[in-house]
Design a protein around this motif. Structure first.
Motif, PDB file in Angstrom:
ATOM      1  N   GLN A 184       5.383  11.717  -4.505  1.00  0.00           N
ATOM      2  CA  GLN A 184       4.411  12.579  -3.809  1.00  0.00           C
ATOM      3  C   GLN A 184       5.134  13.844  -3.345  1.00  0.00           C
ATOM      4  O   GLN A 184       4.692  14.958  -3.574  1.00  0.00           O
ATOM      5  N   PHE A 234       3.271   6.847   6.165  1.00  0.00           N
ATOM      6  CA  PHE A 234       2.960   8.108   5.475  1.00  0.00           C
ATOM      7  C   PHE A 234       1.469   8.317   5.234  1.00  0.00           C
ATOM      8  O   PHE A 234       1.079   9.291   4.588  1.00  0.00           O
ATOM      9  N   GLY A 268      -0.707   3.761  -4.044  1.00  0.00           N
ATOM     10  CA  GLY A 268       0.421   3.246  -4.839  1.00  0.00           C
ATOM     11  C   GLY A 268       0.066   1.836  -5.282  1.00  0.00           C
ATOM     12  O   GLY A 268      -0.049   0.934  -4.457  1.00  0.00           O
TER      13      GLY A 268
END
Ligand code: FA5
Length: 348
Positions: free
Chosen positions: A180, A267, A317
């Motif tokens: 990312q 995140f 993910g």
């Protein structure tokens, strides 16, 4: 004269008896060499009367020519014999049946990888690739996961000995999420250099990942695909829409049991795990976690080089082994890596 005839006869006999080039050369030395029999006779010429010298000299020359002819013909014989034995040794039996080549096939994980690229490619996602040996910064810190943060322990990994990496903390990446940051920074930089408005970031990054994990649904080396879409108005609703649509196309079915379960990742905020129910196989009816996902955390957007007040989006993910298990109804992901052809052939 008698002597010369005798020498020629013996030389011819010895040449004929030599069964290989080395013994033939030895036999040659015996007659024509520096201390050979013919050479010894030549040396006697000096002591003869002029008349005798002439006729004896001629006889010696004739004898020498005869010996050389015999030698030459034996050399050719031996070469011919060598060639024949090589040809018969290498002979092909053209009547034997062919060896045949079995057809190889794609590994089921590679098939999954290809399908993912096809599906996301068809809705405008770029495909990126990045390093499996990653810096601590990209793998953790840039993803809002600073040193000593307890969330790091969720992803234990294999570290590279610092002595070999010049002091830079290196590790085998635990997920594809560092892509990312790598991709976004490169993208932002590219458009900053051109002083142009930064177009949306829309990318998937499939690849290998590593963790200290091992059981029927966890392997120390596994594959993930990262997805990232950042623009000015991309929301969690887009994540749900895009992801469920991907699953329908991947599994070729609209009748899927998908579950977004609240979770935590440093995140993303909010964060979710995405689960899917097995539709077939020994685990039919059981849920399996497929993916982590969420709205990208403002601190991570800042690390992309963008303003989180303006840029927003989602990331996910997903595990390729898990997707493959669910697609084919497989209950143990270790089968993918055991190399048992009876298992693998079923997919080719
Ligand atoms: C992560 O790895 C996050 N990076 C996912 C993410 C990306 C969250 C972007 C938010 C935004 P997690 O540890 O849950 O999350 O792993 C994600 C998926 O990888 C799991 O759902 C599972 O499908 C797969 N996975 C994780 N560990 C293994 C393992 N050892 N073997 C096989 N598959 C695994």
């Amino acid at each position: 004269m008698q002597d010369l005839e005798n020498i020629v006869t013996r030389a011819a006999a010895e040449f004929a008896a030599a069964s290989d080039p080395a013994s033939l050369e030895n036999a040659k030395a015996k007659f024509l060499g520096k201390s050979g029999e013919l050479t010894a006779l030549l040396k006697q010429l000096g002591s003869l009367a002029p008349e005798e010298k002439k006729s004896f000299g001629q006889s010696i020359n004739t004898a020498k020519q005869q010996i050389e002819v015999a030698l030459d013909s034996r050399r050719k014989d031996l070469e011919q014999k060598k060639l024949e034995s090589r040809l018969s040794g290498e002979a092909l039996d053209v009547t034997l049946p062919g060896r045949g080549r079995s057809r190889g096939g794609l590994h089921p994980i590679s098939r999954t990888w290809q399908r993912i690229e096809e599906i996301f490619g068809s809705i405008g996602f770029d495909v990126a690739d990045g390093p499996e040996i990653e810096t601590d910064w990209y793998n953790f810190t840039a993803l809002n996961n600073p040193e000593n943060h307890p969330a790091r322990s969720m992803q234990d990994t294999f570290y590279v000995d610092m002595k070999d990496s010049g002091g830079l903390p290196l590790l085998l990446r635990t997920h594809t999420s560092p892509m990312q940051v790598r991709y976004a920074r490169m993208h932002v930089q590219q458009f900053r250099d051109k002083a142009a408005k930064c177009p949306p970031i829309k990318v998937i990054a499939p690849g290998r990942t590593y963790r200290v994990d091992s059981d029927a649904t966890h392997s120390p080396m596994f594959h993930q695909v990262e997805g990232l879409w950042i623009d000015e108005d991309i929301s969690f609703a887009d994540l749900k829409g895009i992801y469920v649509d991907f699953l329908r196309r991947f599994f070729e079915s609209d009748d899927l049991q998908v579950r977004f379960r609240p979770s935590y990742f440093p995140f993303t905020e909010p964060s979710a795990e995405i689960d899917l129910q097995f539709a077939s196989g020994p685990l039919k009816g059981r849920w399996l976690e497929l993916s982590g996902a969420g709205q990208v955390h403002p601190q991570v957007v800042r690390n992309f080089g963008l303003d989180p007040e303006r840029h927003i989006g989602f990331a996910f993910g997903s595990g390729l082994e898990r997707l493959t298990m669910l697609r084919y109804g497989i209950d143990d992901l270790r089968l993918f890596f055991d190399g048992d052809l009876r298992f693998l052939r079923q997919f080719s």
